[in-house]
Scaffold this motif. Structure first.
Motif, short mmCIF file in Angstrom:
data_model
loop_
_atom_site.label_atom_id
_atom_site.label_comp_id
_atom_site.label_asym_id
_atom_site.label_seq_id
_atom_site.Cartn_x
_atom_site.Cartn_y
_atom_site.Cartn_z
N MET A 1 0.83 -1.21 0.00
CA MET A 1 0.00 0.00 0.00
C MET A 1 0.87 1.26 0.00
SD MET A 1 -3.07 -1.21 2.57
CE MET A 1 -3.76 0.43 2.69
N ALA A 2 2.01 1.19 0.66
CA ALA A 2 2.90 2.35 0.70
C ALA A 2 3.42 2.69 -0.70
CB ALA A 2 4.07 2.08 1.64
N LYS A 3 3.61 1.67 -1.52
CA LYS A 3 4.07 1.91 -2.90
C LYS A 3 3.02 2.68 -3.70
CE LYS A 3 6.00 -1.74 -4.80
NZ LYS A 3 6.22 -3.18 -5.11
N ILE A 4 1.74 2.39 -3.44
CA ILE A 4 0.66 3.14 -4.09
C ILE A 4 0.69 4.60 -3.63
CG2 ILE A 4 -1.84 3.33 -4.38
CD1 ILE A 4 -1.97 0.30 -3.83
N ALA A 5 0.88 4.78 -2.32
CA ALA A 5 0.96 6.14 -1.78
C ALA A 5 2.10 6.92 -2.42
CB ALA A 5 1.15 6.07 -0.26
N ASP A 6 3.22 6.25 -2.66
CA ASP A 6 4.38 6.93 -3.25
C ASP A 6 4.11 7.34 -4.70
OD1 ASP A 6 5.69 6.57 -0.87
OD2 ASP A 6 6.80 4.79 -1.53
N VAL A 7 3.42 6.47 -5.44
CA VAL A 7 3.09 6.80 -6.83
C VAL A 7 2.19 8.03 -6.88
CG1 VAL A 7 1.82 6.03 -8.88
CG2 VAL A 7 3.39 4.46 -7.74
N ILE A 8 1.19 8.04 -6.01
CA ILE A 8 0.24 9.17 -6.01
C ILE A 8 0.89 10.45 -5.49
CG2 ILE A 8 -1.95 9.99 -5.05
CD1 ILE A 8 -2.86 7.05 -5.02
N SER A 9 1.79 10.32 -4.52
CA SER A 9 2.48 11.50 -4.01
C SER A 9 3.35 12.12 -5.11
CB SER A 9 3.35 11.11 -2.81
OG SER A 9 2.55 10.68 -1.73
N ALA A 10 3.95 11.27 -5.94
CA ALA A 10 4.79 11.78 -7.03
C ALA A 10 3.95 12.32 -8.19
CB ALA A 10 5.73 10.69 -7.53
N HIS A 11 2.77 11.72 -8.39
CA HIS A 11 1.88 12.12 -9.48
C HIS A 11 0.46 12.24 -8.93
CE1 HIS A 11 5.18 11.23 -12.23
NE2 HIS A 11 5.32 10.07 -11.61
N PRO A 12 0.10 13.35 -8.34
CA PRO A 12 -1.18 13.50 -7.64
C PRO A 12 -2.41 13.25 -8.51
CG PRO A 12 0.31 15.28 -7.05
CD PRO A 12 0.96 14.55 -8.18
N THR A 13 -2.31 13.45 -9.81
CA THR A 13 -3.48 13.24 -10.67
C THR A 13 -3.51 11.84 -11.29
OG1 THR A 13 -2.35 14.15 -12.61
CG2 THR A 13 -3.63 15.69 -11.25
N ALA A 14 -2.61 10.97 -10.86
CA ALA A 14 -2.55 9.61 -11.42
C ALA A 14 -3.89 8.87 -11.33
CB ALA A 14 -1.45 8.82 -10.74
N PRO A 15 -4.62 8.97 -10.21
CA PRO A 15 -5.90 8.25 -10.15
C PRO A 15 -6.91 8.71 -11.19
CG PRO A 15 -5.15 8.82 -7.95
CD PRO A 15 -4.27 9.56 -8.91
N VAL A 16 -6.83 9.98 -11.60
CA VAL A 16 -7.74 10.49 -12.63
C VAL A 16 -7.33 9.96 -14.00
CG1 VAL A 16 -8.64 12.56 -13.72
CG2 VAL A 16 -8.19 12.55 -11.27
N GLU A 17 -6.04 9.80 -14.21
CA GLU A 17 -5.51 9.44 -15.51
C GLU A 17 -5.39 7.93 -15.73
OE1 GLU A 17 -1.86 11.46 -15.25
OE2 GLU A 17 -2.73 13.47 -15.46
N LEU A 18 -5.37 7.18 -14.64
CA LEU A 18 -5.13 5.73 -14.74
C LEU A 18 -6.32 4.92 -14.24
CD1 LEU A 18 -1.51 5.59 -13.25
CD2 LEU A 18 -2.14 5.71 -15.66
N THR A 19 -6.54 3.77 -14.84
CA THR A 19 -7.53 2.84 -14.32
C THR A 19 -6.95 2.18 -13.07
OG1 THR A 19 -6.68 0.93 -15.54
CG2 THR A 19 -8.28 2.36 -16.68
N ILE A 20 -7.78 1.45 -12.36
CA ILE A 20 -7.30 0.77 -11.15
C ILE A 20 -6.20 -0.23 -11.49
CG2 ILE A 20 -9.12 -1.00 -11.25
CD1 ILE A 20 -9.13 -0.92 -8.15
N THR A 21 -6.35 -0.90 -12.64
CA THR A 21 -5.33 -1.88 -13.06
C THR A 21 -4.03 -1.19 -13.41
OG1 THR A 21 -7.07 -3.32 -13.91
CG2 THR A 21 -4.83 -3.76 -14.66
N GLU A 22 -4.13 -0.06 -14.11
CA GLU A 22 -2.93 0.68 -14.50
C GLU A 22 -2.21 1.25 -13.29
OE1 GLU A 22 -4.36 2.24 -18.92
OE2 GLU A 22 -4.85 3.40 -17.12
N LEU A 23 -2.96 1.76 -12.31
CA LEU A 23 -2.33 2.28 -11.10
C LEU A 23 -1.65 1.14 -10.34
CD1 LEU A 23 -1.71 4.53 -9.12
CD2 LEU A 23 -3.97 4.18 -8.08
N ALA A 24 -2.30 -0.01 -10.28
CA ALA A 24 -1.71 -1.17 -9.61
C ALA A 24 -0.41 -1.57 -10.30
CB ALA A 24 -2.69 -2.34 -9.61
#
Length: 333
Positions: free
Chosen positions: A48-71
């Motif tokens: 879960m921390a790895k997900i937090a790091d991705v979003i912290s580096a790219h705050p709009t990633a959840p808007v741009e990526l599907t759940i599978t792509e973010l995973a």
């Protein structure tokens, strides 16, 4: 701010690392999403921390990526992304994306359409144009895959599967569906095949393999951590390992003895472009037919037996179908 621990439905979930992360309630009006993530990050398990790091580096990633792509970006699973969303106060990924869009000011309908549906299909395009566009994308995906496949490698893998004592197939999320389909096809023609999407079950099987086994890992990006881990353990145990992925330089491909490369995702098709699934299905169908060629006698017997077993559960032809069939017979007399 009020905090409480997750109530879960199974013993397995209750003692998972994610289940021990406190959920946050009633914080929507107090903290931004970025603040929630920062506050919870130290208590999160590694995945879960790895997900937090991705979003912290790219705050709009959840808007741009599907759940599978973010995973995939985080090297974890879609299920872990869902647990991450709940840990910071959202019911699921959809609610999380809406929250991020609202905070980033990207929640307009046009942007949502281009981000979540398609860039090269308009919101008002007629059905015939949508159909032709999709047909072109899906056809192109299979054509590219055909050009990328090394048939010598495909033949090698098919021969190994035909003679294997045991075949493991690993895949998570959408790739897990492909893994299940491949397992079902192989099993019907006499191959001792098993598919695994749960990493614990998959690892348990992977370490039991040997030189008489084949292990196949399926991942679109080649970065899904669970699939890489399962395939790596199978390779260490002595199995011939095979990667089916779009990226020849990915972690998954590097963890395999043989990599079968499929067409990469079309950036204009989102989310989770289904043409990618068709490319994967083309590869497993090719392997299935080549394996069946090598085990023709046994395959034919087993297919006939399985067809007979389920025949009683299929309805006969409708009256209209029977009428049409009779007319065809008469026309050939």
């Amino acid at each position: 701010m009020r905090m409480f621990f997750t109530r879960t439905m199974s013993i397995h979930d209750a003692f998972s690392p994610e289940a021990m992360v406190p959920l946050m309630q009633d914080v929507g009006n107090e903290l931004s999403i970025t603040q929630r993530i920062s506050l919870r990050r130290p208590a999160m398990p590694r995945a879960m921390a790895k997900i937090a790091d991705v979003i912290s580096a790219h705050p709009t990633a959840p808007v741009e990526l599907t759940i599978t792509e973010l995973a995939d970006q985080a090297g974890t699973s879609a299920a872990t992304v869902t647990r991450f969303c709940r840990a910071i106060g959202f019911e699921g990924y959809t609610q999380f994306r809406v929250g991020v869009a609202a905070e980033s000011g990207r929640g307009d309908a046009g942007t949502t359409w281009r981000t979540d549906i398609a860039e090269d299909i308009g919101q008002d395009d007629p059905a015939d144009r949508v159909l032709l566009t999709l047909l072109g994308l899906h056809t192109r995906s299979m054509e590219v895959t055909t050009s990328l496949l090394d048939l010598d490698d495909v033949q090698l893998v098919a021969g190994a599967i035909a003679e294997a004592r045991h075949v493991d197939i690993y895949g998570v999320g959408g790739s897990g569906v492909i893994a299940d389909e491949f397992r079902g096809r192989l099993y019907r023609i006499g191959v001792n095949a098993h598919s695994w999407s749960d990493v614990h079950d998959g690892l348990t099987s992977a370490v039991l393999q040997d030189a008489s086994s084949v292990a196949v890992g399926i991942s679109n990006t080649g970065r899904t951590e669970e699939t890489i881990e399962m395939l790596s353990h199978a390779r260490a145990a002595g199995a011939l390992t095979v990667a089916i992925t779009t990226d020849a330089d990915s972690w998954l491909a590097s963890s395999a003895d043989v990599a079968l490369i499929t067409a990469s995702e079309n950036p204009a098709q989102r989310p989770d472009d289904l043409s990618i699934k068709h490319a994967q299905l083309l590869v497993i169908d090719l392997l299935y037919v080549l394996v069946a060629q090598r085990t023709l006698g046994e395959a034919a017997t087993r297919l006939a037996a399985s067809a007979m077993a389920v025949s009683a559960h299929r309805r006969g032809l409708s009256a209209q179908d029977k009428h049409g069939t009779n007319r065809q017979k008469e026309s050939h007399r």
